[in-house]
Design a protein around this motif. Structure first.
Motif, short mmCIF file in Angstrom:
data_model
loop_
_atom_site.label_atom_id
_atom_site.label_comp_id
_atom_site.label_asym_id
_atom_site.label_seq_id
_atom_site.Cartn_x
_atom_site.Cartn_y
_atom_site.Cartn_z
N PRO A 99 102.08 -0.61 68.78
CA PRO A 99 101.82 -1.74 67.88
C PRO A 99 102.90 -2.80 67.90
O PRO A 99 102.60 -4.00 67.79
CB PRO A 99 101.71 -1.07 66.51
N ASP A 100 104.17 -2.41 68.03
CA ASP A 100 105.24 -3.41 68.02
C ASP A 100 105.17 -4.31 69.24
O ASP A 100 105.41 -5.53 69.15
CB ASP A 100 106.61 -2.73 67.94
N LEU A 101 104.78 -3.76 70.39
CA LEU A 101 104.65 -4.58 71.60
C LEU A 101 103.42 -5.48 71.51
O LEU A 101 103.45 -6.64 71.94
CB LEU A 101 104.57 -3.69 72.83
N ARG A 102 102.35 -4.95 70.94
CA ARG A 102 101.14 -5.76 70.74
C ARG A 102 101.46 -6.96 69.86
O ARG A 102 101.01 -8.08 70.12
CB ARG A 102 100.05 -4.89 70.11
N GLU A 103 102.28 -6.75 68.83
CA GLU A 103 102.65 -7.85 67.93
C GLU A 103 103.55 -8.86 68.64
O GLU A 103 103.42 -10.07 68.42
CB GLU A 103 103.34 -7.29 66.69
N ARG A 104 104.45 -8.38 69.47
CA ARG A 104 105.30 -9.30 70.24
C ARG A 104 104.46 -10.21 71.13
O ARG A 104 104.70 -11.42 71.21
CB ARG A 104 106.29 -8.51 71.10
N VAL A 105 103.48 -9.63 71.78
CA VAL A 105 102.62 -10.43 72.67
C VAL A 105 101.76 -11.38 71.85
O VAL A 105 101.54 -12.53 72.24
CB VAL A 105 101.77 -9.50 73.56
N ARG A 106 101.26 -10.92 70.71
CA ARG A 106 100.48 -11.80 69.84
C ARG A 106 101.31 -13.01 69.43
O ARG A 106 100.83 -14.15 69.43
CB ARG A 106 100.00 -11.03 68.62
N GLU A 107 102.57 -12.79 69.08
CA GLU A 107 103.44 -13.89 68.70
C GLU A 107 103.70 -14.83 69.88
O GLU A 107 103.73 -16.06 69.71
CB GLU A 107 104.76 -13.35 68.16
N ALA A 108 103.87 -14.26 71.06
CA ALA A 108 104.11 -15.09 72.25
C ALA A 108 102.91 -15.97 72.55
O ALA A 108 103.06 -17.11 73.01
CB ALA A 108 104.43 -14.20 73.45
N LEU A 109 101.71 -15.46 72.28
CA LEU A 109 100.49 -16.21 72.58
C LEU A 109 100.05 -17.12 71.44
O LEU A 109 99.12 -17.92 71.63
CB LEU A 109 99.36 -15.23 72.91
N ARG A 110 100.70 -17.04 70.30
CA ARG A 110 100.26 -17.83 69.15
C ARG A 110 100.21 -19.33 69.44
O ARG A 110 99.28 -20.02 69.00
CB ARG A 110 101.14 -17.54 67.94
N PRO A 111 101.17 -19.90 70.19
CA PRO A 111 101.09 -21.35 70.46
C PRO A 111 100.08 -21.73 71.53
O PRO A 111 99.87 -22.93 71.76
CB PRO A 111 102.51 -21.69 70.94
N VAL A 112 99.49 -20.76 72.21
CA VAL A 112 98.60 -21.07 73.33
C VAL A 112 97.26 -21.55 72.79
O VAL A 112 96.63 -20.89 71.96
CB VAL A 112 98.40 -19.83 74.23
N GLU A 113 96.81 -22.69 73.29
CA GLU A 113 95.55 -23.26 72.81
C GLU A 113 94.35 -22.39 73.15
O GLU A 113 93.46 -22.20 72.33
CB GLU A 113 95.34 -24.65 73.42
N HIS A 114 94.31 -21.89 74.38
CA HIS A 114 93.14 -21.15 74.85
C HIS A 114 93.58 -19.83 75.48
O HIS A 114 94.19 -19.83 76.55
CB HIS A 114 92.35 -21.96 75.87
N VAL A 115 93.30 -18.72 74.81
CA VAL A 115 93.53 -17.39 75.37
C VAL A 115 92.15 -16.83 75.69
O VAL A 115 91.38 -16.49 74.79
CB VAL A 115 94.29 -16.48 74.39
N VAL A 116 91.83 -16.77 76.98
CA VAL A 116 90.47 -16.47 77.41
C VAL A 116 90.42 -15.06 77.98
O VAL A 116 91.07 -14.75 78.99
CB VAL A 116 90.01 -17.48 78.48
#
Length: 201
Positions: A99-116
């Protein structure tokens, strides 16, 4: 600068081919994490040789779990360093058991306009069948380990990967050019950019 597009999904979905087509159509750079990952893995003490050594020592599944922090680090670095690019993640870079790594990646992708999230079909089992056939034909592997673990099934059915996506693109029956055109027409050009001052693709 606001990040633009990341393509995630299992092996053999055609993320790199699709990403190259979208990048060409929008005048952006294309970045493949599989091509750049080695430098990022090395920053946290990993390499493909070390991964292969760990596979021999503990088996493919356990080694992949050990490698998760290096994959998460690579995601953070590549998104930060290539803000206006079309980025294709290798299989596994969007999927984490911790879960901690999943959250890190979620935070990294938060500024991305389109995650497809790219998968063949709305039916997960059909997606697995299609990807298995492609993987055998193009890579010579069915992604089932000697002890019966099915990585394709894991990747396709992973709920955490789907939670990262802003869009799910089903591509079965289409050429990469057709999928890229539909992605641009139906998903991107009609959706206002959330980043001030950033034009739509």
């Amino acid at each position: 600068m606001c990040a633009w597009m990341v393509l995630i999904g299992p092996a053999a979905t055609g993320k790199s081919t699709l990403g190259e087509a979208v990048a060409a159509a929008t005048g952006r750079r294309f970045v493949d994490v599989d091509a750049l990952g080695a430098a990022y893995y090395a920053e946290v003490g990993w390499s493909m040789d070390r991964l292969r050594e760990r596979i021999r020592a503990v088996g493919r599944v356990a080694a992949e779990r050990e490698w998760e922090p290096a994959r998460a680090h690579a995601v953070e670095r590549v998104v930060a360093e290539h803000p206006d690019a079309v980025i294709a993640f290798g299989a596994g870079h969007g999927q984490y058991t911790r879960p901690d790594l999943r959250e890190r990646v979620r935070e990294a992708l938060r500024p991305v306009e389109h995650v497809v999230l790219v998968v063949p079909s709305p039916d997960p089992d059909q997606s697995v069948r299609v990807l298995r056939e492609r993987s055998i034909a193009t890579k010579g592997t069915d992604w089932i380990t000697g002890d019966g673990h099915d990585f394709l099934h894991e990747w396709v059915h992973d709920a955490g990967t789907r939670e990262l996506a802003t869009t799910v693109l089903h591509t079965e029956g289409e050429s990469p050019a057709e999928s890229a055109g539909r992605l641009l027409d139906e998903v991107i050009r009609i959706r206002p950019s959330p980043c001030p001052g950033t034009p739509p693709g």
